[in-house]
Design an enzyme around this catalytic site. Structure first.
Site, PDB file in Angstrom:
ATOM      1  N   ASP A   9       0.779  -1.247   0.013  1.00  0.00           N
ATOM      2  CA  ASP A   9       0.015  -0.150   0.134  1.00  0.00           C
ATOM      3  C   ASP A   9       0.932   1.298   0.063  1.00  0.00           C
ATOM      4  O   ASP A   9       2.166   1.180   0.541  1.00  0.00           O
ATOM      5  CB  ASP A   9      -0.900   0.072   1.285  1.00  0.00           C
ATOM      6  CG  ASP A   9      -2.058   0.968   0.960  1.00  0.00           C
ATOM      7  OD1 ASP A   9      -2.424   1.575   0.152  1.00  0.00           O
ATOM      8  OD2 ASP A   9      -2.783   1.321   2.010  1.00  0.00           O
ATOM      9  N   GLY A  10       0.467   2.389  -0.248  1.00  0.00           N
ATOM     10  CA  GLY A  10       0.910   3.555  -0.549  1.00  0.00           C
ATOM     11  C   GLY A  10       0.114   4.770  -0.004  1.00  0.00           C
ATOM     12  O   GLY A  10      -1.176   4.611   0.009  1.00  0.00           O
ATOM     13  N   GLU A  47       2.430   3.798  -4.305  1.00  0.00           N
ATOM     14  CA  GLU A  47       1.983   2.315  -4.435  1.00  0.00           C
ATOM     15  C   GLU A  47       3.071   1.475  -5.358  1.00  0.00           C
ATOM     16  O   GLU A  47       3.066   0.507  -5.073  1.00  0.00           O
ATOM     17  CB  GLU A  47       0.687   2.515  -5.221  1.00  0.00           C
ATOM     18  CG  GLU A  47      -0.410   3.158  -4.607  1.00  0.00           C
ATOM     19  CD  GLU A  47      -0.975   2.437  -3.487  1.00  0.00           C
ATOM     20  OE1 GLU A  47      -0.906   1.084  -3.512  1.00  0.00           O
ATOM     21  OE2 GLU A  47      -2.133   2.782  -2.995  1.00  0.00           O
ATOM     22  N   ASP A  69      -4.387  -2.341  -3.026  1.00  0.00           N
ATOM     23  CA  ASP A  69      -5.531  -1.750  -3.362  1.00  0.00           C
ATOM     24  C   ASP A  69      -5.709  -0.722  -4.446  1.00  0.00           C
ATOM     25  O   ASP A  69      -6.666   0.319  -4.524  1.00  0.00           O
ATOM     26  CB  ASP A  69      -6.303  -1.081  -1.678  1.00  0.00           C
ATOM     27  CG  ASP A  69      -5.385   0.206  -1.257  1.00  0.00           C
ATOM     28  OD1 ASP A  69      -4.314   0.435  -2.185  1.00  0.00           O
ATOM     29  OD2 ASP A  69      -5.704   0.144  -0.132  1.00  0.00           O
ATOM     30  N   HIS A 124      -8.765   0.125   2.843  1.00  0.00           N
ATOM     31  CA  HIS A 124      -9.555   0.526   4.171  1.00  0.00           C
ATOM     32  C   HIS A 124     -10.625  -0.296   4.607  1.00  0.00           C
ATOM     33  O   HIS A 124     -12.074   0.015   5.270  1.00  0.00           O
ATOM     34  CB  HIS A 124     -10.094   1.912   4.143  1.00  0.00           C
ATOM     35  CG  HIS A 124      -8.901   2.767   3.678  1.00  0.00           C
ATOM     36  ND1 HIS A 124      -7.862   3.330   4.580  1.00  0.00           N
ATOM     37  CD2 HIS A 124      -8.624   3.407   2.556  1.00  0.00           C
ATOM     38  CE1 HIS A 124      -7.004   3.927   3.959  1.00  0.00           C
ATOM     39  NE2 HIS A 124      -7.352   4.053   2.892  1.00  0.00           N
ATOM     40  N   ASP A 134      -1.275  -0.218   5.236  1.00  0.00           N
ATOM     41  CA  ASP A 134      -1.703   1.284   5.186  1.00  0.00           C
ATOM     42  C   ASP A 134      -1.288   1.918   6.349  1.00  0.00           C
ATOM     43  O   ASP A 134      -0.844   3.308   6.190  1.00  0.00           O
ATOM     44  CB  ASP A 134      -3.351   1.361   5.201  1.00  0.00           C
ATOM     45  CG  ASP A 134      -3.702   2.514   5.083  1.00  0.00           C
ATOM     46  OD1 ASP A 134      -3.622   3.330   3.914  1.00  0.00           O
ATOM     47  OD2 ASP A 134      -4.529   3.224   6.066  1.00  0.00           O
TER      48      ASP A 134
END
Length: 144
Positions: A9-10, A47, A69, A124, A134
């Site tokens: 994740d970024g 990302e 995501d 999320h 995250d």
């Protein structure tokens, strides 16, 4: 070949702004977390960086189950858009220049080294590993 599961994740505060990335690599019951960040970047760059840094750690060709995501990353790879961008001199089908070419050029050789299966997960939401990535990414972005 070994099967490695990677979650990435970024995050970015502002876009551009300070950003961070996080990743979890799993193999044979062992988990490794990694993260980093930059003072001035974008969410998409973070990302991509998470995926690059994760794949770069693998010491031999592997089957990789990649979870992200980021529709930007997953769709560009899974749907092959990035190969079209490269073939057209890093120009997208809408005739606009592709973004983050420097990172895509780092990522493509890594993708070709491994047998990668792409999995998009809702951000999320209920994916514990994505949520952990995250948290790491946000924490890294706050360092700047």
């Amino acid at each position: 070949m070994k099967t490695v599961t990677i979650y990435t994740d970024g995050a970015c505060s502002g876009n551009p702004g300070p950003g961070g990335w996080g990743a979890i690599l799993e193999w044979n019951g062992i988990e490794k977390e990694l993260s980093g960040g930059e003072p001035e970047t974008t969410n998409n760059r973070m990302e991509l960086t998470a995926v690059i840094r994760s794949l770069a750690l693998l010491k031999e060709p592997c089957i990789v189950e990649l979870y992200s995501d980021s529709k930007y990353v997953i769709d560009a790879l899974e749907k092959g858009w990035v190969w079209g961008w490269k073939k057209r001199g890093w120009v997208k089908s809408d005739k606009k220049p592709a973004l983050n070419v420097d990172l895509w050029e780092q990522l493509l050789p890594l993708i070709q080294t491994h047998q990668v299966h792409y999995h998009w997960v809702k951000g999320h939401a209920s994916n514990e590993k994505n949520n952990r990535c995250d948290q790491m990414a946000v924490a890294e972005s706050k360092r700047f």
